[in-house]
Write an enzyme that holds these catalytic residues in place. Structure first.
Site, PDB file in Angstrom:
ATOM      1  N   MET A  97       0.796  -1.220   0.000  1.00  0.00           N
ATOM      2  CA  MET A  97       0.000   0.000   0.000  1.00  0.00           C
ATOM      3  C   MET A  97       0.836   1.281   0.000  1.00  0.00           C
ATOM      4  SD  MET A  97      -2.927  -1.347  -0.320  1.00  0.00           S
ATOM      5  CE  MET A  97      -4.128  -0.055  -0.002  1.00  0.00           C
ATOM      6  N   LEU A 100       5.314   3.667  -5.301  1.00  0.00           N
ATOM      7  CA  LEU A 100       6.734   3.402  -5.534  1.00  0.00           C
ATOM      8  C   LEU A 100       7.346   4.497  -6.407  1.00  0.00           C
ATOM      9  CD1 LEU A 100       6.179  -0.379  -6.149  1.00  0.00           C
ATOM     10  CD2 LEU A 100       7.482   0.586  -4.243  1.00  0.00           C
ATOM     11  N   ASN A 114       1.279  -6.018 -10.190  1.00  0.00           N
ATOM     12  CA  ASN A 114       0.449  -5.576  -9.069  1.00  0.00           C
ATOM     13  C   ASN A 114      -0.956  -6.116  -9.261  1.00  0.00           C
ATOM     14  OD1 ASN A 114      -0.303  -3.989  -6.755  1.00  0.00           O
ATOM     15  ND2 ASN A 114      -1.199  -2.452  -8.141  1.00  0.00           N
ATOM     16  N   HIS A 116      -4.832  -4.861  -8.333  1.00  0.00           N
ATOM     17  CA  HIS A 116      -5.572  -3.687  -7.853  1.00  0.00           C
ATOM     18  C   HIS A 116      -7.066  -4.010  -7.832  1.00  0.00           C
ATOM     19  CE1 HIS A 116      -6.541   0.487  -7.079  1.00  0.00           C
ATOM     20  NE2 HIS A 116      -7.499   0.367  -7.976  1.00  0.00           N
ATOM     21  N   SER A 143      -7.947  -6.295 -11.076  1.00  0.00           N
ATOM     22  CA  SER A 143      -7.064  -6.280 -12.245  1.00  0.00           C
ATOM     23  C   SER A 143      -5.639  -6.615 -11.837  1.00  0.00           C
ATOM     24  CB  SER A 143      -7.031  -4.881 -12.879  1.00  0.00           C
ATOM     25  OG  SER A 143      -8.319  -4.385 -13.153  1.00  0.00           O
ATOM     26  N   ASP A 152      -1.460   3.042 -10.612  1.00  0.00           N
ATOM     27  CA  ASP A 152      -2.359   1.976 -11.081  1.00  0.00           C
ATOM     28  C   ASP A 152      -2.625   2.079 -12.584  1.00  0.00           C
ATOM     29  OD1 ASP A 152      -2.594   1.082  -8.435  1.00  0.00           O
ATOM     30  OD2 ASP A 152      -4.223   2.473  -8.042  1.00  0.00           O
ATOM     31  N   GLN A 180     -11.879 -13.730  -6.100  1.00  0.00           N
ATOM     32  CA  GLN A 180     -11.472 -13.727  -7.514  1.00  0.00           C
ATOM     33  C   GLN A 180      -9.969 -13.488  -7.652  1.00  0.00           C
ATOM     34  OE1 GLN A 180     -13.306 -14.550 -10.137  1.00  0.00           O
ATOM     35  NE2 GLN A 180     -15.107 -14.884  -8.859  1.00  0.00           N
TER      36      GLN A 180
END
Ligand code: GAR
Length: 217
Positions: A97, A100, A114, A116, A143, A152, A180
């Site tokens: 969280m 970067l 990643n 998200h 995603s 993101d 999921q």
């Protein structure tokens, strides 16, 4: 086997799923384990619940706290140094969280992914489940994407959709989305480790074929 480093900040349910998928934890299994070892788990949060999963699996853990560094650049440098010391093939953000730095992302370009909790490009940033509810969406999801220097914003590899029901709250939606995530994140990691997934000129390719804006579909 190839080497994976995972970064977490919280409960680590996605980390746990990846650990299980890299090990022969069951007496029989539908698919072979992912041909990789998770060699280290890094966190910025000393009380991240996911650290326990790493310790149970005898995986090295590193706690790198922002408070110990004067600025983000130095913090990210320290993080990167630990990561590079493992020479990983893949670096997986699993509920990490913190934003970067550009330098960090560029150093790991093409091997940094990643997950998200939204159907990107919708709902970048924080509190996605609450914002989805407030917008009366009927559809939500998650995603997996390659990380680039935007927020993101990197190329999507795979998404999963979930329904949103009128009586839902953020907790149930979090749970539905995480279920999921536990299906799709191991699949994407497997693709990458098997050499099927590539990033070139900021486009994601699976088996040499370019993926569209929603990833594999
Ligand atoms: C996951 O739902 C992941 O998509 C989200 O945090 C959760 C971590 O759960 N990531 C982000 O919000 C990234 N900005 P976990 O610790 O149980 O794997």
């Amino acid at each position: 086997p190839k080497k994976i480093v995972v970064l977490i900040s919280g409960s680590g349910s996605n980390l746990k799923t990846l650990i299980d998928n890299c090990q022969e934890t069951h007496s029989f299994h539908v698919s072979e384990p992912i041909n990789a070892n998770i060699c280290a788990v890094l966190t910025n949060n000393p009380s991240a619940g996911g650290l326990e999963f790493a310790r149970e699996a005898n995986i090295n853990t590193h706690i790198v706290k922002q408070a110990d560094f004067a600025n983000r650049a130095l913090f990210d440098e320290a993080l990167l140094e630990i990561i590079q010391s493992y020479s990983p093939d893949l670096v997986v953000l699993a509920g990490y969280m913190r934003i970067l730095s550009e330098q960090f992302v560029e150093a790991l370009s093409g091997k940094l992914i990643n997950i998200h909790p939204s159907l990107l490009p919708k709902y970048k940033g924080l509190d996605t489940h609450q914002r989805v509810l407030e917008a009366n969406e009927t559809e939500h999801g998650t995603s997996v994407h390659f990380v680039d220097t935007g927020l993101d914003s990197g190329p999507v590899i795979l998404q999963a959709k979930v329904p949103v029901f009128p009586e839902d709250d953020a907790d149930i939606l979090t749970e539905r989305v995480k279920y999921q995530e536990h299906q799709i994140y191991p699949l994407v990691v497997r693709w990458f480790i098997d050499g099927r997934l590539k990033l070139e000129n900021n486009v994601a390719y699976l088996d040499g074929l370019a993926l569209g804006p929603s990833g594999y579909a």
